[in-house]
Design a protein around this motif. Structure first.
Motif, mmCIF file in Angstrom:
data_model
loop_
_atom_site.group_PDB
_atom_site.id
_atom_site.type_symbol
_atom_site.label_atom_id
_atom_site.label_comp_id
_atom_site.label_asym_id
_atom_site.label_seq_id
_atom_site.Cartn_x
_atom_site.Cartn_y
_atom_site.Cartn_z
ATOM 1 N N THR A 340 -16.320 -25.801 -1.829
ATOM 2 C CA THR A 340 -16.006 -24.558 -2.606
ATOM 3 C C THR A 340 -14.493 -24.673 -3.021
ATOM 4 O O THR A 340 -14.055 -23.631 -3.740
ATOM 5 C CB THR A 340 -16.071 -23.359 -1.703
ATOM 6 N N GLU A 368 -20.207 -25.234 -7.002
ATOM 7 C CA GLU A 368 -19.908 -24.353 -5.735
ATOM 8 C C GLU A 368 -18.513 -23.930 -5.675
ATOM 9 O O GLU A 368 -18.200 -23.097 -4.975
ATOM 10 C CB GLU A 368 -20.300 -24.885 -4.331
ATOM 11 N N THR A 383 -23.256 -11.776 7.867
ATOM 12 C CA THR A 383 -24.497 -11.070 7.372
ATOM 13 C C THR A 383 -24.457 -9.523 8.110
ATOM 14 O O THR A 383 -25.092 -8.716 8.035
ATOM 15 C CB THR A 383 -25.640 -11.279 7.344
ATOM 16 N N LYS A 405 -18.080 -11.959 -1.518
ATOM 17 C CA LYS A 405 -19.553 -12.031 -1.483
ATOM 18 C C LYS A 405 -19.669 -13.478 -1.745
ATOM 19 O O LYS A 405 -19.227 -13.996 -2.565
ATOM 20 C CB LYS A 405 -20.251 -11.095 -2.263
ATOM 21 N N VAL A 406 -20.809 -14.111 -1.138
ATOM 22 C CA VAL A 406 -21.271 -15.342 -1.476
ATOM 23 C C VAL A 406 -21.529 -15.502 -3.018
ATOM 24 O O VAL A 406 -21.797 -16.374 -3.718
ATOM 25 C CB VAL A 406 -22.597 -15.755 -0.702
ATOM 26 N N SER A 407 -22.295 -14.264 -3.355
ATOM 27 C CA SER A 407 -22.623 -14.244 -4.872
ATOM 28 C C SER A 407 -21.461 -13.927 -5.964
ATOM 29 O O SER A 407 -22.045 -13.908 -7.135
ATOM 30 C CB SER A 407 -23.855 -13.241 -4.895
ATOM 31 N N ARG A 409 -18.574 -14.145 -8.331
ATOM 32 C CA ARG A 409 -18.055 -15.155 -9.381
ATOM 33 C C ARG A 409 -16.900 -16.127 -8.678
ATOM 34 O O ARG A 409 -16.123 -15.526 -8.456
ATOM 35 C CB ARG A 409 -17.655 -14.540 -10.611
ATOM 36 N N ARG A 410 -17.066 -17.431 -9.204
ATOM 37 C CA ARG A 410 -15.989 -18.341 -8.864
ATOM 38 C C ARG A 410 -15.591 -19.135 -10.051
ATOM 39 O O ARG A 410 -14.649 -19.911 -9.978
ATOM 40 C CB ARG A 410 -16.760 -19.408 -7.837
ATOM 41 N N GLY A 421 -16.910 -7.931 -5.732
ATOM 42 C CA GLY A 421 -17.317 -8.754 -4.594
ATOM 43 C C GLY A 421 -15.997 -9.290 -3.782
ATOM 44 O O GLY A 421 -16.273 -10.298 -3.351
ATOM 45 N N GLY A 484 -25.294 -7.744 1.954
ATOM 46 C CA GLY A 484 -25.202 -9.303 1.223
ATOM 47 C C GLY A 484 -24.477 -10.230 2.283
ATOM 48 O O GLY A 484 -24.152 -9.799 3.200
ATOM 49 N N LYS A 485 -24.435 -11.556 2.071
ATOM 50 C CA LYS A 485 -23.621 -12.403 2.639
ATOM 51 C C LYS A 485 -22.261 -12.434 2.295
ATOM 52 O O LYS A 485 -21.841 -12.405 0.903
ATOM 53 C CB LYS A 485 -24.157 -13.933 2.387
#
Length: 513
Positions: A340, A368, A383, A405-407, A409-410, A421, A484-485
């Protein structure tokens, strides 16, 4: 012979109870002429009050008028003896069973021993074979008795352990209850001290405000008098106005307008609540509990008791301090995920440290990874539950820390907000600490510069808290619903001409230099 009239089979039938199908026991005769065991008949008639039907012909009888059938009882005893004698004779040859076959381990008669079936076998007289097996059984019995004795000894020990366990558990229970009661008392005492100080501080501030108001009223009165006098002078003729000009100007020159400082109430009142001294005491208490409980119990077993303590105190000002005291229960081993990382970041071999490099170390097309913001995520994903970790920030002049959050934006430019997030605390320009609550961040005015930042995630409670881990003080808490994660994230930020070249390092909780 068996099967012939008057033979053993027929005798057996005549001496057998129709209910239990065994030899009669205390045979009795009913009014209808049928015989049964007295205990069997009693069981059949159990619950009946008026009519007692015969179990064989169902003819009712009045009352329980039963007669003992003594002749049948005598015949039954004879049948039993005959059966016993018949059982000791060979069925094939009606000879006495006087030999024992060692191979078949069976009683045989002399005729059987001479036949082809047992001719090659070892035959021993019954008395001799019986004695041999008695000796063998004695050795078996000795071993079995030893086993039983050992079992009884073990059972006795286990019973003593139960008693000992109860005693030790009760001692530990009392110890835990006592220590937590002491902690409750300590916190209540410290709460009263803080409330008293807060009231004292309020009185001092109110006194200063009243003094300022009194001085302002006095100044206002003097100025109003001078204004009235000057206005009156202005209405006079020039001659009248100039008559006593010297004294008038003196009075005007004597008027002093004092500059009063506005009294700050926010900083003063919040000081005691934001950095109370009892947390140092709580920290010592936590160390005491940790040493006691970790040696006597599995920490996982006592988390529930600590959880009850964490949320049993109503004043919100105490919550973060209690969180900090018991972080040893929820510390997690966090490591960085190179998949990441932004391509300009350098990660240490143990995946615990991150710095910004001068050249790219990773491929920029990693799906990722971050491609614009110099960030990296942790390998751990949460979680649920409570988790705590610390990051050594040292003397860096800029950094970003928090959870995302894992989801989230990166790619491209990222705005840190819970809506996007990201729950982030950032440092800019060496002294600007911001909690990224929205597009307009919340500025934090800190008395002490944190060299290590602790992050506490309480998933179910919807809280993400930041602490000055070195000084054991609260910085900021995000509140809301978490879903979420979630992953920890880190950014060492740009080097700013070399002033911010240091690394961010995930450190062992409690290992602070």
């Amino acid at each position: 012979m068996a099967g012939e009239p008057g033979g053993p089979s027929e005798l057996r039938d005549e001496t057998t109870c129709p209910i239990c199908l065994d030899y009669f026991v205390e045979p009795v005769l009913t009014e209808c002429g049928h015989s049964f065991c007295r205990p069997c008949l009693a069981r059949c008639w159990r619950g009946s009050r008026a009519h007692f039907p015969c179990p064989q012909c169902r003819v009712p009888t009045e009352g329980r008028s039963l007669r003992p059938n003594r002749p049948l009882a005598n015949v039954t005893e004879i049948a039993k003896r005959l059966a016993a004698c018949a059982g000791k004779r060979c069925r094939a040859h009606q000879e006495g069973l006087k030999l024992f076959c060692q191979e078949d381990r069976a009683l045989v008669c002399v005729v059987c021993g001479r036949s082809g079936e047992h001719r090659a076998h070892t035959l021993t007289p019954v008395e001799e074979a019986g004695q041999g097996y008695k000796d063998r059984f004695e050795s078996y019995l000795e071993l079995l008795r030893k086993e039983v004795e050992e079992i009884w000894i073990f059972k006795s020990r286990e019973k003593r352990k139960v008693k000992q366990l109860k005693q030790e558990t009760e001692i530990k229970r009392k110890k835990i209850v006592t220590e937590f009661e002491e902690l409750h008392q300590l916190l209540n005492k410290e709460k009263q001290i803080l409330l008293s100080k807060l009231e004292e501080e309020e009185k001092k501030i109110l006194q200063r405000i009243r003094e300022n108001v009194t001085q302002l009223e006095e100044q206002s009165y003097s100025l109003l008098q001078l204004i009235s006098e000057i206005e009156e002078k202005c209405q006079q003729s020039d001659t009248e106005m100039l008559k006593d000009m010297k004294n008038t100007l003196k009075r005007y020159e004597k008027v002093e307008i004092t500059d009063l400082d506005a009294v700050s109430i926010e900083g003063r009142i919040s000081f005691h609540l934001g950095y109370p001294r009892q947390y140092f005491i709580l920290n010592k208490m936590a160390g005491k509990f940790k040493d006691t409980l970790s040696t006597e119990f599995d920490l996982a077993d006592v988390r529930m008791d600590f959880d009850i303590l964490l949320f049993s105190f109503a004043p919100s000002a105490l919550n973060w301090g209690i969180y900090l005291v018991f972080t040893f229960l929820y510390q997690v081993d966090v490591t960085l995920d190179p998949e990441t990382a932004h391509p300009d970041l350098i990660l240490s071999e143990d995946w615990k440290s991150v710095t910004l490099g001068d050249t790219r170390f990773y491929q920029s097309d990693n799906p990722e990874g971050f491609d614009t913001c110099p960030c990296v995520l942790a390998s751990e994903i949460f979680t649920s539950g409570r988790h705590y970790w610390e990051v050594d920030v040292g003397d860096k002049t800029a950094w970003d820390l928090g959870i995302c959050k894992v989801s989230a934006r990166r790619k491209g430019q990222i705005t840190y907000t819970p809506k996007n997030g990201y729950w982030a605390l950032v440092l800019r320009n060496g002294n600007e600490y911001l909690a990224c609550t929205s597009l307009y961040s919340t500025e934090l005015f800190l008395n002490l510069r944190p060299r290590a930042v602790g992050i506490f995630l309480d998933y179910e409670a919807g809280k993400i808290s930041f602490y000055n881990a070195q000084e054991e003080s609260h910085l900021f808490t995000f509140t809301g619903t978490l879903t979420g994660k979630l992953q920890p994230f880190f950014s060492p930020c740009l080097k700013e001409g070399g002033r911010n070249a240091g690394a961010l390092r995930i450190q062992v909780v409690g290992n602070r230099e």
